[in-house]
Write an enzyme that holds these catalytic residues in place. Structure first.
Site, PDB file in Angstrom:
ATOM      1  N   LYS A  12       0.843  -1.192   0.000  1.00  0.00           N
ATOM      2  CA  LYS A  12       0.000   0.000   0.000  1.00  0.00           C
ATOM      3  C   LYS A  12       0.878   1.241   0.000  1.00  0.00           C
ATOM      4  O   LYS A  12       2.037   1.220   0.429  1.00  0.00           O
ATOM      5  CB  LYS A  12      -0.951   0.020   1.203  1.00  0.00           C
ATOM      6  CG  LYS A  12      -0.281   0.009   2.588  1.00  0.00           C
ATOM      7  CD  LYS A  12       0.136   1.366   3.100  1.00  0.00           C
ATOM      8  CE  LYS A  12       0.783   1.260   4.492  1.00  0.00           C
ATOM      9  NZ  LYS A  12       1.557   2.466   4.864  1.00  0.00           N
ATOM     10  N   GLY A 103       3.961  -4.498   3.966  1.00  0.00           N
ATOM     11  CA  GLY A 103       4.046  -5.879   3.493  1.00  0.00           C
ATOM     12  C   GLY A 103       3.678  -6.916   4.530  1.00  0.00           C
ATOM     13  O   GLY A 103       2.937  -7.859   4.243  1.00  0.00           O
ATOM     14  N   ASP A 138      -2.563  -1.900  10.575  1.00  0.00           N
ATOM     15  CA  ASP A 138      -2.785  -1.819   9.127  1.00  0.00           C
ATOM     16  C   ASP A 138      -3.475  -3.050   8.548  1.00  0.00           C
ATOM     17  O   ASP A 138      -3.905  -3.026   7.391  1.00  0.00           O
ATOM     18  CB  ASP A 138      -1.456  -1.617   8.391  1.00  0.00           C
ATOM     19  CG  ASP A 138      -0.841  -0.252   8.649  1.00  0.00           C
ATOM     20  OD1 ASP A 138      -1.526   0.614   9.229  1.00  0.00           O
ATOM     21  OD2 ASP A 138       0.323  -0.052   8.259  1.00  0.00           O
TER      22      ASP A 138
END
Length: 293
Positions: A12, A103, A138
């Site tokens: 992202k 990641g 996240d």
């Protein structure tokens, strides 16, 4: 019966990031637009009689045992759903660790998606998001992917209706920026960037294109990080000079990205960047409901 599942875990980019305040638990509240891109890790999960086996390739800087988020996601799902069989998980990393690209969090969400399909696990979207929250701030975003307004620690998600396809040149210099250190360098939060909030609302309402939105996006970490690591600022300036719509750090760094309307523009810019940096041209990705695993 399905015996193994292969899933992709996208990176992202933070299309802006503004720190709103500091919480009583020591964490910071933020506001950001997360945008999934097609730089992806690959995770294969196969059913075995018992236990958890985990292997990882190209995993420099990534925990390889029970501290890895994939391993932790599997353990958490096993506990919640009382799974008695085992799995062998094989992770192939492409997204560099510690670069602000998410990641590890994406890998954890991918593991949960794979387990849901492999064992036909039940539960509505909200219950899976709660499970994601236990793994990291996240991880809930990566459960859905696409483009989203992210608030709080990352647990409050509002999908944004973005169909526009932009190109991004992502540059990862050989610099490690500790997220904890970066948060510690921030000045006292002042409630967040109001202009950024307004632009997000216009993007959400369809009054602003993604390209125009990206022209003026803040990242509250840039000033403090670039003061100590000036090369990050130099790369950002090089991307701006190449004709990027804008250039920003992603998260707390060390990755930097430039935004481009056309693939050829992005490729030309990528060819000019330093050889000791990892450079990728990537494009935005749809939400997980709109794409294959």
């Amino acid at each position: 019966m399905v015996s193994s599942i292969v899933v992709r875990a996208p990176a992202k980019l933070n299309l802006g990031l503004s720190i709103v305040g500091r919480r009583a638990d020591g964490y910071h509240d933020l506001i950001s637009v997360f945008h999934a891109v097609d730089w992806q890790d690959t995770l294969e999960i196969a059913e075995i009689p018992s236990g958890i086996e985990f292997t990882c390739s190209l995993c420099d800087g990534v925990p390889r045992g029970p501290q890895n988020l994939v391993f932790r996601a599997i353990e958490l799902a096993f506990q919640k759903f009382h799974i008695t069989r085992g799995v062998a998980a094989r992770l192939q990393k492409e997204i560099p660790a510690g670069a602000g690209l998410g990641g590890g969090s994406s890998d954890a969400a991918a593991a949960l998606r794979a387990l849901r399909r492999l064992f036909n696990l039940q539960g509505d979207d909200d219950s899976w998001l709660l499970l994601c929250q236990q793994l990291g701030s996240d991880v809930p975003f990566f459960w859905r992917g696409g483009t989203a307004l992210v608030e709080g620690r990352g647990e409050r998600l509002t999908p944004l209706p973005v169909d526009e396809k932009l190109w991004f040149v992502v540059v990862v210099p050989p610099i490690h920026v500790s997220t904890a250190w970066a948060y510690g360098q921030l000045p006292r939060p002042s409630g967040g960037n109001q202009d950024y909030r307004n632009r997000i609302q216009r993007l959400r309402a369809g009054e602003l294109s993604l390209a125009d939105f990206c022209r003026e996006i803040p990242n509250d970490f840039e000033r403090v990080v670039e003061a100590v690591f000036p090369r990050i600022g130099e790369i950002r300036c090089a991307l701006e000079a190449s004709g990027a719509i804008s250039a920003r750090m992603s998260g707390s760094g060390s990755s930097v990205f430039g935004v481009y309307s056309e693939q050829q523009e992005a490729q030309r810019a990528a060819a000019l960047l330093p050889a000791d940096c990892l450079v990728r041209c990537v494009q935005g990705m749809p939400s997980s409901s709109d794409r294959k695993l």
